[in-house]
Each structure stands twice: as C-alpha cells, then as structure tokens.
Design an enzyme around this catalytic site. Structure first.
Site, PDB file in Angstrom:
ATOM      1  CE  LYS A 116      -0.903   0.421   4.744  1.00 23.43           C
ATOM      2  NZ  LYS A 116      -0.855  -0.371   6.052  1.00 23.43           N
ATOM      3  CD  GLU A 200      -0.596   5.766  -0.186  1.00 19.09           C
ATOM      4  OE1 GLU A 200       0.046   4.647  -0.254  1.00 19.09           O
ATOM      5  OE2 GLU A 200      -2.061   5.631  -0.237  1.00 19.09           O
ATOM      6  CG  HIS A 235     -10.082   4.294   5.801  1.00 25.27           C
ATOM      7  ND1 HIS A 235     -10.091   4.690   4.669  1.00 25.27           N
ATOM      8  CD2 HIS A 235      -9.961   5.297   6.711  1.00 25.27           C
ATOM      9  CE1 HIS A 235     -10.036   6.243   4.559  1.00 25.27           C
ATOM     10  NE2 HIS A 235      -9.905   6.309   5.744  1.00 25.27           N
ATOM     11  NE  ARG A 297      -3.558 -10.036   7.249  1.00 20.12           N
ATOM     12  CZ  ARG A 297      -4.588  -9.578   6.650  1.00 20.12           C
ATOM     13  NH1 ARG A 297      -5.531 -10.319   6.219  1.00 20.12           N
ATOM     14  NH2 ARG A 297      -4.806  -8.329   6.728  1.00 20.12           N
TER      15      ARG A 297
END
Length: 664
Positions: A116, A200, A235, A297
C-alpha cells in the site's frame, strides 16, 4: 483460447470460473486439500488433483505442487481466483518460468500495487489523489506514534500488504496507539507474512467506492463503472451495490478517468479494482475521493458489475490472457439498472461476527429469484481452515428500490440449518431506513449494530410447529394408510402430550392435544390455539390456524430444530427431560474458546487479579484476532493453555478461583 486451465483456488470462486470456462468449451482442472476432497469445485471440474493437507500453507499456497499439477494435467494457464496466490508475484514468475500463462496481470504490476505504501507513492506521481498519511519505510513504534500525532487522531493503522480488513485498526487516542499497532502488526504477519504498516487519516464520514478496471496486452484500458462497498463490519464488505447511490455523472467520470490513469501507469493487463475512500461529510463531490489501494485480481463483488453492464468478467479475463484485445471499448459500455450482492457467511452476528463451523444439514438458496454463486451444497462442512462463506446472493432490478426489494425477498427465502449464519443480519440491513434511502457510509453498521443484530422474539406459530415436529406429529403420510394422518389421536378422548423445548436458553413444556385428522390444539402463552396441517412437504409445513393459512419450515439438524418463518431462523433445543435444569457449576468461572483457533497471546497467569471484561487471551481464528475477556472480577486460579497452542471449540482456556479462595 486455451484448451485447458487450472483453477488454483477453492469454493465459490473456483466454481464461478468453471462455469464460464465450460461455456467457452475450456476444460478445467481443480486442486484440493484433504479437507476439500469431496467439495463442490472438485466435483464440477473435468479433472481434480490432491495437493496436500488442510492448512493452506501446505496445500493451496504450494506453488511447486500447483505447477506440477499443471504439467501433469496439461493445463496451459492458471486462474488464481481471489485470495491465496492471486496477488503473489513470485507465483506469476514461477508460472512464467514453467511456460504456463497466468490469467491476470504481470508480476511487475502486482509488485507495483501489492504494498500500500509504494502504491500510494506511485499514484501520487501519476496524479491520482491519495489519503493524507505516512506511507514510508520506518517502522519504529515511537516514530510511527509521532507521525500519527502529526496526521491527527483518529487514525487508521493498516498492514501495508493487507486486504479484507486484516491488519487494520482504528485508533482514537494517542494512549491506545502502541497496543493497536502491535495487534495490527501481528495480524499482518499472520495473514500476509509482512507486519509492516502505514498510517492514514481516518475519514469521519467515508464511503468506500471502487472502480472496476480492465486492461489488455495491446495498451488498452477501460473502466466498467463503480461499485459502492460502504456497508462494512470490521473493515470487511457485507453488501455491495452498483452503481453507487446518488453518484453525480461528473464524479463518476472523474473517478473512472483516475482509475484508468492508475491502470495505465503500471501497464495493467486483466481485471483489477481501484479502491477509493470518499469523504461524504458534504455529500458526493468530485474533489473528495482518494486512492486507497488497488486489488490486482477479480473481486468477490464482481457479479454486481456483470449484472449492470451485461459483461462476463471471467470471460474477459480468459480472452485477455490468451492474447485477445479487450472485448469492448469505453464508449461501448453503459449502466443498465441496479444490482446488489450480499455475502452469506457462517458467522454469529450477535456474538461479534465470530466465524462458525458446522455441517450444512439443510441448505435452501433462492436460485429462482437471484443469482447465487456458491461453493457448497447441503451436507458439506464449514471447516475452520478456510473463509466461512456459504454463498453470494446477487440480484438485479430496473431501479435501486426494485433491486433492494428483490434482495430482501431472496434473503428471507434462504434457509440454512446446522450452522449459524448472518442471513438475519443481512435482511435487517436491507430493512434499514438509511440504507434503503441510499444514505450509506462505512460507519452505518457500527452506529446501528444493536438494532441490526437484535434477535426477534420467536412467534407462537413457530413454537407450535416446533412442538408438533418434536412430538413426531408432522410426518407426511406414506402411501395410502389413513391411520398415518391420525398421529397422536385417541378414540376415547383427545390425547395430551408435552414437548420439552429450549427457546432462547429457557426450557418450555408445550402441551399439545390431538383432535383428529391432522388437527391439533397447542397450548401457548396466549392460550390454546388450533392448528390444521394442510400439507407437509419435506421440511415445509402449510397450516391453517384460526382462519389464517401460512407456512413454515422445520429442520432437525441433529442437535435440535431450526424453524424458518417470516424470513427468520429460530433455533430450538431438544433437551433431555431427565437432565438437570441447573446450569453447569462454575460456568461463569471459566474462559472458554468460542471457536477453534491458535492461542496468539496470553495476558494472564495464575494468581493475577482481574476485572470483568479485562482482555486476557488473544485467539487467532481464520487469520483474524479475537480478544477474549474475563467473565467476572476475581483471581486467576489456573491457565490451561500456552501461547502458540491450537485449541478446539469449547476448550477451557483458564479458570478463575472460587470467590472464597480468592478472598482468602
């Protein structure tokens, strides 16, 4: 087009790929572990090969064994599905070296987007907006805590190699940062072999909107519009829809263009998804979406895109991987109607969505009114080794209201016995006023969790059907024997029988009087009520009661009864009438494993004083961490397990000392 492909996966996605391959005349090869020897995907394939024991590290993640099966079977290409090896660039390299085609992007593209932090840096260079945060290499806890303070709480800690909500922790206060960081790092290491994280800014009112992209090996790239995946818990996505509610055309265009720009920046080929976090504190705005990550994917939720565009994305994957250009140009793609997908899982929503295991003694899926993608059948086992998905229920309608109504009806028609599921929770979401209006964000479930997981009171009609079934009075007549319809009837007076049931933890004696041919009086809390059985078809019972005709299903799953009525499933125990009514002594003095798992961490030892709900043990199950807490105030008498020990469901983990002993 390939003549034969191997699917390096299992369950629902393996079956999904096989369906398209069959349509295109492509032979399929399945691989399986010992736990999946009799699985649906094995039965569907043209050929199937064992690759190891149940643990994924010894079977579905064994690159060398999968390549060996490719050579043995003559498979020219490998479809990875999602999860497992689908985003492993080393797997792609190994296939390339063996002369086998990977049905997906290049290893370089996967590496570029696999971490990420690196992906965000790359997207910044490409001009794609990213979430404010720390995305670099330093992993010192003190340094990361300083960065979190600079970003401003609340922050989100995310495993940089993560996905599916694993290795992700929201932190509200600086004093909670270090413990949350350690937990995220452990889960990242366990799930992805990489404990490094990024930090973040936590967006207060976010929506999760993603764009389906597709590229080919001829320099073309398109997007197939957006999906809204904002309904999440832990999440993880629960219900997805396409298109996104209230999406302005200007914003749809901007997000689509940004997604294609991201794909072209890495010369992407195949199916991919650009995931954006959208700040909707002031509504949907074209300047308030931020790149979150790219999944290189096919996504679990790809069917909703297929239904609104009329395209088969697996077919696109096979055509692109075999060297063909994209089947459609951007101007040839359009949105038609609305689609929803609900993920039906074996999990206990009221108990914190704990994964469940069990045998699917009874399974009815709404295949006449919805598209159902499933990798299991009645009689299959939901094991602790893999994701506990039972099916994806997917619907399409001309409008959002029509599609949502169809989804609710489909979920209400779903029947699963032998294993607890989230079907009732999904149906409650469909009835949620805010969701029905399209007012969604990723915090919706947490805000209204109590009402969404509330279990309805069992209707009296359902109790009556359970009592009649428990007494053997609902068996369908066999042949033409008229006496089969007179079960429980007596010649001199109405028979009187009692059914001992356990409902919501309480035992109830339900009195039943047989009145004649399929006619009964059942004594309920509101008083006696007459029932006439009109038809008994397998588990479905149609009955008349006080002039009202209705129906319900009752299934015996080997442990008790499950009654399906009015879109709800009610569990009824059948206790032994001779057993004691008292609860097991000391039940509140023990900490018991709620599922099979690995003891990841012990925060307690014998002699420690603890308070009620104090975290004592971290249990890892299905790659997720679950914190187990003290059942009461007291002193730990004995710890029965060690860190690193694998335990089964129901294992006693520790015992609190008796109150008198603790006081002494």
């Amino acid at each position: 087009m390939f003549k034969k492909i191997l699917i390096a996966n299992r369950g629902e996605i393996a079956c999904r790929v096989m369906e398209t391959a069959r349509k295109l005349g492509v032979k399929t090869v399945a691989v399986y572990s010992d736990a999946d020897a009799n699985a649906k995907h094995v039965a569907m394939a043209d050929e199937a090969y064992r690759i190891g024991p149940a643990p994924v590290s010894e079977s579905y993640l064994q690159i060398a064994k999968i390549i060996e099966v490719c050579k043995q079977s003559g498979a020219e290409a490998v479809h990875p599905g999602y999860g497992f090896l689908s985003e492993n660039p080393d797997f792609v390299d190994a296939l390339d070296a063996a002369g086998i085609t990977f049905i997906g992007p290049s290893a370089d593209a996967i590496r570029a987007m696999g971490l990420k932090d690196a992906a965000k840096a790359l997207m910044e260079k490409a001009g794609v907006p990213v979430v404010p945060g720390y995305h670099r290499e330093t992993q010192d806890p003190g340094f990361l805590q300083i960065q979190a303070g600079k970003i401003g709480y609340p922050v989100l800690i995310k495993a940089r190699a993560g996905g599916g909500g694993k290795g992700m922790r929201k932190v509200e206060r600086a004093e909670d940062f270090v413990s949350a960081l350690k937990s995220a790092q452990r889960e990242g290491e366990a799930s992805f072999g990489d404990g490094r994280v990024l930090i973040e800014k936590y967006v207060a009112k976010p929506r999760h909107i993603e764009i389906q992209v597709f590229g080919d090996n001829h320099g073309n790239a398109v997007h197939l519009f957006e999906r809204d995946c904002s309904l999440q818990r832990r999440h993880q996505k629960v219900i997805e829809e396409a298109p996104a509610p209230d999406m302005p055309e200007e914003m749809r265009t901007a997000m689509g263009e940004a997604a294609v720009k991201a794909a072209k920046a890495i010369n992407y080929s195949g199916a991919g998804t650009i995931e954006f976090i959208v700040d909707v504190s002031e509504g949907l705005r074209a300047d308030r979406f931020y790149f979150m990550e790219m999944n290189t994917r096919l996504q679990v939720e790809h069917p909703v895109t297929e239904l609104i565009t009329g395209q088969d994305l697996v077919e696109w994957q096979l055509r692109v991987a075999s060297g063909e250009p994209l089947p459609k140009a951007q101007e040839d793609l359009s949105i038609n109607g609305w689609a929803f997908e609900a993920r039906l899982y074996a999990e206990d929503a009221p108990k914190g969505f704990l994964p469940a295991i069990g045998t699917l003694e009874h399974l009815v899926l709404p295949e006449t009114q919805a598209r159902v993608d499933s990798g299991v059948r009645a009689g299959d086992e939901i094991s602790p080794f893999y994701d506990p998905m039972i099916a994806k229920v997917i619907v399409h309608g001309p409008s959002r209201d029509a599609a949502l109504g169809k989804l609710l009806a489909s979920l209400e028609a779903t029947e699963v016995a032998g294993c607890v599921t989230n079907a009732g929770f999904l149906a409650a979401l469909c009835r949620h006023e805010g969701f029905a209006k399209g007012d969604v964000d990723t915090g919706l479930i947490d805000r209204d969790l109590e009402s969404l997981i509330a279990e309805p009171e069992m209707p009296e009609d359902a109790i009556a059907l359970a009592a009649l079934t428990a007494l053997g009075l609902t068996r369908p007549a066999e042949g033409n024997d008229p006496f089969e319809t007179l079960a429980g009837w007596r010649i001199w007076s109405a028979s009187r029988q009692f059914a001992l049931l356990e409902i919501a933890g309480e035992r109830r004696d339900v009195e039943v009087h047989a009145q004649g041919q399929n006619k009964f009086t059942v004594h309920l809390s509101s008083g006696p009520k007459d029932f006439t059985l009109v038809q008994v078809d397998d588990s479905t019972i149609t009955y008349d009661s006080n002039g009202h005709r209705a129906s319900g299903s009752v299934v015996h799953d080997g442990k008790g009864l499950t009654v399906f009525m009015s879109g709800h499933a009610f569990t009824v125990g059948l206790p032994d009438a001779l057993s004691s009514d008292e609860e097991a002594a000391g039940a509140g003095d023990q900490l018991i494993a709620p599922m099979p798992g690995l003891v990841k961490m012990l925060n307690a030892k014998a002699g420690d004083a603890v308070t009620k709900d104090q975290p004592l043990i971290i249990l890892e199950a299905m790659k997720m961490e679950h914190t187990l807490k003290a059942p009461r105030d007291g002193v730990i008498g004995e710890v029965m397990v060690n860190e690193g020990e694998q335990v089964t469901d129901g294992t006693i983990l520790l015992v609190l000392a008796e109150e008198a002993d603790a006081a002494a």
